[in-house]
Design a protein around this motif. Structure first.
Motif, PDB file in Angstrom:
ATOM      1  N   ILE A  89     133.482 -18.197  35.771  1.00 62.83           N
ATOM      2  CA  ILE A  89     132.998 -18.021  37.144  1.00 62.83           C
ATOM      3  C   ILE A  89     133.978 -18.631  38.131  1.00 62.83           C
ATOM      4  O   ILE A  89     134.411 -19.765  37.962  1.00 62.83           O
ATOM      5  N   TYR A  90     134.307 -17.867  39.152  1.00 66.60           N
ATOM      6  CA  TYR A  90     135.051 -18.413  40.272  1.00 66.60           C
ATOM      7  C   TYR A  90     134.112 -18.507  41.466  1.00 66.60           C
ATOM      8  O   TYR A  90     133.204 -17.697  41.604  1.00 66.60           O
ATOM      9  N   ALA A  91     134.354 -19.497  42.316  1.00 70.14           N
ATOM     10  CA  ALA A  91     133.534 -19.648  43.519  1.00 70.14           C
ATOM     11  C   ALA A  91     134.451 -19.658  44.731  1.00 70.14           C
ATOM     12  O   ALA A  91     134.683 -20.691  45.334  1.00 70.14           O
ATOM     13  N   PRO A  92     135.025 -18.499  45.068  1.00 73.39           N
ATOM     14  CA  PRO A  92     136.089 -18.486  46.082  1.00 73.39           C
ATOM     15  C   PRO A  92     135.600 -18.664  47.516  1.00 73.39           C
ATOM     16  O   PRO A  92     136.423 -18.768  48.413  1.00 73.39           O
ATOM     17  N   LEU A  93     134.298 -18.683  47.738  1.00 72.75           N
ATOM     18  CA  LEU A  93     133.836 -18.683  49.122  1.00 72.75           C
ATOM     19  C   LEU A  93     132.580 -19.537  49.284  1.00 72.75           C
ATOM     20  O   LEU A  93     131.600 -19.372  48.567  1.00 72.75           O
ATOM     21  N   ASP A  94     132.655 -20.474  50.240  1.00 74.03           N
ATOM     22  CA  ASP A  94     131.481 -21.266  50.606  1.00 74.03           C
ATOM     23  C   ASP A  94     130.726 -20.477  51.659  1.00 74.03           C
ATOM     24  O   ASP A  94     131.255 -20.199  52.732  1.00 74.03           O
ATOM     25  N   ARG A 191     127.414 -20.702  47.241  1.00 78.55           N
ATOM     26  CA  ARG A 191     128.755 -20.146  47.083  1.00 78.55           C
ATOM     27  C   ARG A 191     128.648 -18.687  46.667  1.00 78.55           C
ATOM     28  O   ARG A 191     127.683 -18.290  46.028  1.00 78.55           O
TER      29      ARG A 191
ATOM     30  N   LYS B 196     138.047 -22.143  41.341  1.00 76.46           N
ATOM     31  CA  LYS B 196     138.449 -21.472  42.574  1.00 76.46           C
ATOM     32  C   LYS B 196     137.449 -21.762  43.674  1.00 76.46           C
ATOM     33  O   LYS B 196     137.070 -20.871  44.439  1.00 76.46           O
ATOM     34  N   ASP B 197     136.974 -22.986  43.714  1.00 72.58           N
ATOM     35  CA  ASP B 197     135.949 -23.341  44.684  1.00 72.58           C
ATOM     36  C   ASP B 197     136.640 -23.752  45.985  1.00 72.58           C
ATOM     37  O   ASP B 197     137.080 -24.885  46.150  1.00 72.58           O
ATOM     38  N   ALA B 198     136.754 -22.775  46.895  1.00 70.62           N
ATOM     39  CA  ALA B 198     137.522 -22.995  48.119  1.00 70.62           C
ATOM     40  C   ALA B 198     136.987 -24.180  48.909  1.00 70.62           C
ATOM     41  O   ALA B 198     137.751 -24.989  49.440  1.00 70.62           O
ATOM     42  N   ALA B 199     135.650 -24.303  48.953  1.00 73.14           N
ATOM     43  CA  ALA B 199     135.059 -25.380  49.739  1.00 73.14           C
ATOM     44  C   ALA B 199     135.426 -26.739  49.152  1.00 73.14           C
ATOM     45  O   ALA B 199     135.773 -27.671  49.871  1.00 73.14           O
TER      46      ALA B 199
END
Lengths: 222, 393
Positions: A89-94, A191, B196-199
């Motif tokens: 899992i990637y979480a590229p955006l808050d 996220r 890849k947790d931008a925050a």
């Protein structure tokens, strides 16, 4: 299963959903009418975009479903992602919604006489055994976790344990149960979670949606 | 546990591979390795078990936690079961084959054992097929390995492939330059990069946060990613490795335009022993990685500096999951009295022949029960109808 089929977006049921829907609307996704009907038995819904379907699942299941690639994208709290900690899992955006905090809490009288430096082992009731174990192991304390699925705040009063780890937003539930916050483990927000393989093999499509959700999150009315 | 274990129960992550899967796995394995051998990668076969010290020293430290260990009653030394074969092949290249001319091309196939499975690969024992190119630091070497792996997978029937290029040393160089320790504070930044947790990168990245954030946002299709990242001011050593990656991407794009190419400059997990460009192969029809590889230092350890090397490892279980169902081979029943010459001729034509052991079992009914689609009648191949039982000619 990840072949040229519709993209699937997994959304969590409950409180967060009301905050998420305006956001995905701004990103250009309107779920079909059945989605808004409480009596609908249907779990998968089409949207205004023929290439995207929405599924509605429990918040913890969003992480599982995205990790296994059954949904390509999802909205999940940082708490769920931290607990699940999958490399798929990637979480590229808050998404900057669903804000709350994960804290350790204990009965007020306990906190007064307690010295955390002396702990070698503690028992904690929580929905988040992995995060809890990691948090305490990092300071040399073994946390024995009693996994509960809800009503965690009542555990100390029932003698199940002395401390809990849970999410708080206003702190009212803690107070009502005679608990005080001892320390903060993490600040939590929702996220956008993306399946790793989907991001690599359907890079253009998935990147396009990440960008749209980013714009939608930025364009939120203050 | 005092309860008797059921005879069929195997430890978690281990399984019996049954017909027809065992056969198709062997076929795919042979297809992949022969693609490597036919391109000049000579086959080697290291042992299953080695001294722990040589298995996990130097670059092997990264796989140490995945290694099963046991004590050797003979030498009284600790042994390890290989969790990966790359480092064994690197050991061979830099010891026994140290005098062979460079570049040295080696290939291998074999089973590995790991302490833990992952969510996408619960198997603890699985097969690897790989190739290593030792003694060249040129981008052409990396491109050769990537293109060869793509062709090998195509030969095995896989398509819809994409290759993700990474550069794990980039994040390290940027963190160094900004005086940020990714492992500090319980590894929060490392964890954030992995997911890849931008925050979280913004929150914990300190002075490195802006450039890490830019890199994260640049991940994606190769052409736009190259354009974006080339505009970022990178530390000198990172700049050199970045241009190496760009060269690899250009060669691969030119020679295999159908291969989807993506770039992920912040991917670091699982590339613990890599020293430069890395690559991961995905398929649209399988979750998880079909293979991974990249640049590393072969034979580095206490005494030696090692040599530049690159290589690829394909994971047979995921490769097979990505393949369309292969047609079952034709299977013919030979009643008693069938001539051995006929049987030999049929096998030479690609038939699987199943002989009857007694005259009572010569019928089509028995043939069907044994999985045959055809039966030999008077020296002639005859199909068995699915329901009727009578040969349909």
């Amino acid at each position: 299963m990840l072949a040229n089929e519709k993209l699937i977006l997994a959304l969590p049921r409950g409180r967060i959903l009301d905050e998420v829907l305006p956001l995905i609307g701004r990103a250009g996704l309107e779920p079909e009418d059945a989605f808004h009907r409480d009596d609908a038995r249907q779990l998968r819904f089409s949207t205004s975009d023929p290439s995207v379907d929405i599924i509605r699942v429990r918040s913890f299941d969003v992480a599982t479903i995205v990790a296994f690639g059954a949904a390509h994208m999802g909205v999940a709290g940082a708490d769920v992602l931290l607990e699940f900690e999958s490399r798929e899992i990637y979480a590229p955006l808050d998404l900057d919604l669903g804000h709350c905090r994960m804290v350790v809490a204990a009965p007020g009288d306990l906190v007064k006489r307690d010295n955390p430096k002396r702990w070698s082992h503690i028992r904690i009731a929580t929905k988040y055994p992995e995060i809890t174990k990691r948090h305490f192991a990092a300071r040399g304390v073994q946390a024995e976790c009693v996994k509960l699925s809800g009503a965690v705040e009542i555990a100390p009063a029932l003698g199940l344990c002395e401390r809990i780890v849970d999410l708080v937003s206003t702190g009212a539930t803690l107070k009502a149960n005679g608990l005080v916050e001892v320390e903060e483990i993490a600040r939590i927000s929702s996220r956008l979670a993306v399946n790793r393989t989907a991001l690599k093999t359907r890079s253009d499509e998935v990147s396009k949606w990440i960008a749209r959700f980013r714009e939608a999150a930025d364009a939120r009315p203050a | 546990m005092t309860d008797r274990v059921h005879r069929a129960l195997l430890p978690a992550g281990l399984k019996d591979v049954l017909p027809p899967d065992a056969e198709s796995e062997a076929t795919v394995r042979e297809t992949l390795i022969s693609a490597f051998v036919s391109r000049g990668y000579d086959r080697v076969k290291p042992p299953l078990i080695e001294f722990e010290d040589s298995l996990v020293s130097g670059s092997g430290e990264a796989t140490s936690s995945q290694t099963f260990r046991m004590m050797d009653p003979v030498s009284q030394l600790m042994l390890g079961v290989r969790p990966d074969m790359t480092l064994q092949v690197a050991r061979i290249a830099t010891t026994r084959l140290i005098d062979e001319p460079r570049p040295l091309r080696l290939s291998y196939a074999g089973e590995v054992l790991r302490v833990r499975g992952s969510s996408l690969r619960p198997e603890r024992q699985f097969a690897q097929v790989g190739a290593e190119l030792i003694g060249s630091d040129k981008p052409e070497a990396d491109a050769e390995v990537i293109l060869m792996a793509g062709e090998a997978l195509n030969a095995a029937g896989a398509d819809g492939l994409s290759v993700d290029l990474g550069l794990p040393t980039l994040v390290a160089a940027i963190c160094r330059e900004h005086g940020v320790d990714p492992q500090g504070n319980d590894g929060v930044l490392r964890g954030a990069l992995n997911q890849k947790d931008a925050a979280a990168i913004k929150q914990f990245g300190g002075p490195a946060a802006p450039v890490l954030g830019e890199l994260l946002a640049a991940a994606g299709g190769a052409a736009p990613a190259i354009e974006r990242i080339s505009g970022i001011d990178l530390p000198d050593d990172a700049e050199r490795e970045w241009s190496h990656l760009v060269s690899v991407a250009e060669i691969v794009k030119r020679r295999a335009p159908s291969l989807e190419l993506t770039i992920d400059p912040v991917e670091i997990r699982g590339y613990e022993y890599h020293s430069g460009v890395t690559f991961t192969i995905f398929s649209k029809s399988a979750r998880g990685e079909l293979g991974r590889g990249g640049r590393y230092i072969a034979g580095n350890g206490a005494e030696t500096a090692g040599e530049a090397a690159t290589g690829i490892t394909l994971f047979l279980d995921t490769v097979i999951r990505s393949l369309p169902d292969s047609p079952q081979p034709k299977r013919i029943y030979l009643p008693t009295g069938s001539s051995p010459e006929d049987a030999r001729r049929l096998r030479a034509e690609g038939w699987i022949t199943v002989p009857s052991l007694s005259a009572e079992e010569d019928g089509a009914h028995r043939a069907r029960a044994l999985g045959c689609t055809h039966i030999l009648v008077d020296g002639e191949v005859s199909g068995i109808g699915a329901g009727g039982g009578a040969p349909d000619g």
